[in-house]
Design an enzyme around this catalytic site. Structure first.
Site, mmCIF file in Angstrom:
data_model
loop_
_atom_site.group_PDB
_atom_site.id
_atom_site.type_symbol
_atom_site.label_atom_id
_atom_site.label_comp_id
_atom_site.label_asym_id
_atom_site.label_seq_id
_atom_site.Cartn_x
_atom_site.Cartn_y
_atom_site.Cartn_z
ATOM 1 N N CYS A 75 34.633 31.941 32.427
ATOM 2 C CA CYS A 75 34.450 32.262 33.510
ATOM 3 C C CYS A 75 33.118 32.970 33.784
ATOM 4 O O CYS A 75 32.615 33.402 33.083
ATOM 5 C CB CYS A 75 35.647 33.806 33.930
ATOM 6 S SG CYS A 75 35.025 35.099 33.441
ATOM 7 N N GLU A 76 32.684 32.399 35.130
ATOM 8 C CA GLU A 76 31.331 32.786 35.321
ATOM 9 C C GLU A 76 30.973 34.461 35.682
ATOM 10 O O GLU A 76 29.793 34.822 35.759
ATOM 11 C CB GLU A 76 30.692 32.072 36.482
ATOM 12 C CG GLU A 76 31.448 32.354 37.825
ATOM 13 C CD GLU A 76 30.917 31.188 39.155
ATOM 14 O OE1 GLU A 76 31.138 31.959 40.222
ATOM 15 O OE2 GLU A 76 31.045 30.105 38.614
ATOM 16 N N HIS A 77 32.084 35.259 35.864
ATOM 17 C CA HIS A 77 31.904 36.711 36.084
ATOM 18 C C HIS A 77 31.867 37.443 34.872
ATOM 19 O O HIS A 77 31.227 38.494 35.032
ATOM 20 C CB HIS A 77 33.223 37.030 36.827
ATOM 21 C CG HIS A 77 33.245 36.253 38.176
ATOM 22 N ND1 HIS A 77 34.302 35.800 38.805
ATOM 23 C CD2 HIS A 77 32.383 35.927 39.148
ATOM 24 C CE1 HIS A 77 34.065 35.160 39.844
ATOM 25 N NE2 HIS A 77 32.879 35.169 40.334
ATOM 26 N N HIS A 78 32.600 37.108 33.891
ATOM 27 C CA HIS A 78 32.548 37.824 32.587
ATOM 28 C C HIS A 78 32.070 37.142 31.308
ATOM 29 O O HIS A 78 31.824 37.725 30.325
ATOM 30 C CB HIS A 78 33.851 38.573 32.345
ATOM 31 C CG HIS A 78 34.354 39.196 33.486
ATOM 32 N ND1 HIS A 78 35.136 38.628 34.287
ATOM 33 C CD2 HIS A 78 33.955 40.782 33.958
ATOM 34 C CE1 HIS A 78 35.382 39.744 35.253
ATOM 35 N NE2 HIS A 78 34.631 40.989 35.107
ATOM 36 N N GLN A 116 38.144 28.922 38.340
ATOM 37 C CA GLN A 116 39.252 27.813 38.284
ATOM 38 C C GLN A 116 39.004 27.130 39.525
ATOM 39 O O GLN A 116 39.428 26.028 39.622
ATOM 40 C CB GLN A 116 40.465 28.559 37.976
ATOM 41 C CG GLN A 116 41.377 27.352 37.989
ATOM 42 C CD GLN A 116 42.583 28.074 37.277
ATOM 43 O OE1 GLN A 116 42.781 29.101 36.351
ATOM 44 N NE2 GLN A 116 43.803 27.450 37.695
ATOM 45 N N HIS A 144 43.336 33.562 31.752
ATOM 46 C CA HIS A 144 41.855 34.256 31.712
ATOM 47 C C HIS A 144 41.953 35.376 31.075
ATOM 48 O O HIS A 144 42.435 36.375 31.231
ATOM 49 C CB HIS A 144 41.651 34.307 33.222
ATOM 50 C CG HIS A 144 41.609 33.098 34.238
ATOM 51 N ND1 HIS A 144 40.417 32.642 34.631
ATOM 52 C CD2 HIS A 144 42.399 32.189 34.817
ATOM 53 C CE1 HIS A 144 40.260 31.360 35.405
ATOM 54 N NE2 HIS A 144 41.970 31.468 35.306
ATOM 55 N N CYS A 146 39.543 37.414 31.000
ATOM 56 C CA CYS A 146 38.787 38.579 31.753
ATOM 57 C C CYS A 146 39.903 39.282 32.368
ATOM 58 O O CYS A 146 39.783 40.425 32.709
ATOM 59 C CB CYS A 146 38.000 38.050 32.719
ATOM 60 S SG CYS A 146 38.854 36.728 33.881
#
Length: 184
Positions: A75-78, A116, A144, A146
């Site tokens: 994931c690009e956030h975490h 996703q 996920h 995260c």
């Protein structure tokens, strides 16, 4: 590039309070850098390279479904993994794509920092571009880390995303047929 990444991992390990000179961590920055390069290799790939001419003339006009393509992304956030499977259906328009190319397309987009929902659309768009199909459907089911390892820590949660293009979006019987294949 590995050396540059390795230095950053060394700084991260030291920043969390670990001793970078501890026996078990001596080569960790280098190993982590190599792992990150592998996990993001999709940035150095292109659709043309992946397809590599494996588009073949065909008279088939019925739906083709490829199920349970494993995927591993971050994931690009975490920058934590999400793991799942992808189902693809398409209605050819005179051309079919070599079977292994579907998995390669999934991997190309999965091996990037992602969410996703975007990855689902990228895969669908790529199949349309490669084949000129009358319709494409992509469904991804993933867990996920995260959401499982941090934050709300919900171990049994999963996410399903879908993108339907062309006849798979506009023709309800085609859409239903694909979804029936995916459910079985």
């Amino acid at each position: 590039m590995t050396d540059h990444l390795s230095e950053h991992y060394k700084a991260i390990i030291e920043s969390v309070g670990e001793d970078i000179h501890r026996d078990g961590l001596l080569d960790t920055p280098k190993r982590a850098a190599k792992a990150m390069q592998f996990l993001t290799k999709g940035y150095s790939q292109s659709l043309e390279e992946i397809v590599n001419g494996a588009v073949f003339e065909s008279d088939i006009s019925e739906m083709v479904v490829i199920k349970d393509i494993e995927l591993y992304s971050m994931c690009e956030h975490h920058m934590l993994p999400f793991i799942g499977k992808c189902h693809i259906g398409y209605i050819p328009d005179g051309k079919v794509l070599g079977l292994s190319k579907f998995a390669r397309i999934v991997d190309m987009f999965a091996r990037r920092l992602q969410i996703q929902e975007n990855m689902t659309k990228q895969i669908a768009d790529a199949i349309i571009e490669a084949t000129g199909a009358k319709g494409v459907a992509v469904v991804i089911e993933a867990k996920h880390m995260c959401m499982m390892m941090r934050g709300v820590e919900k171990q049994n949660s999963s996410m399903t995303s879908s993108v339907m293009l062309g006849m798979m979006r506009d023709n309800q019987p085609s859409r239903d047929e694909f979804l029936q294949f995916v459910r079985n």
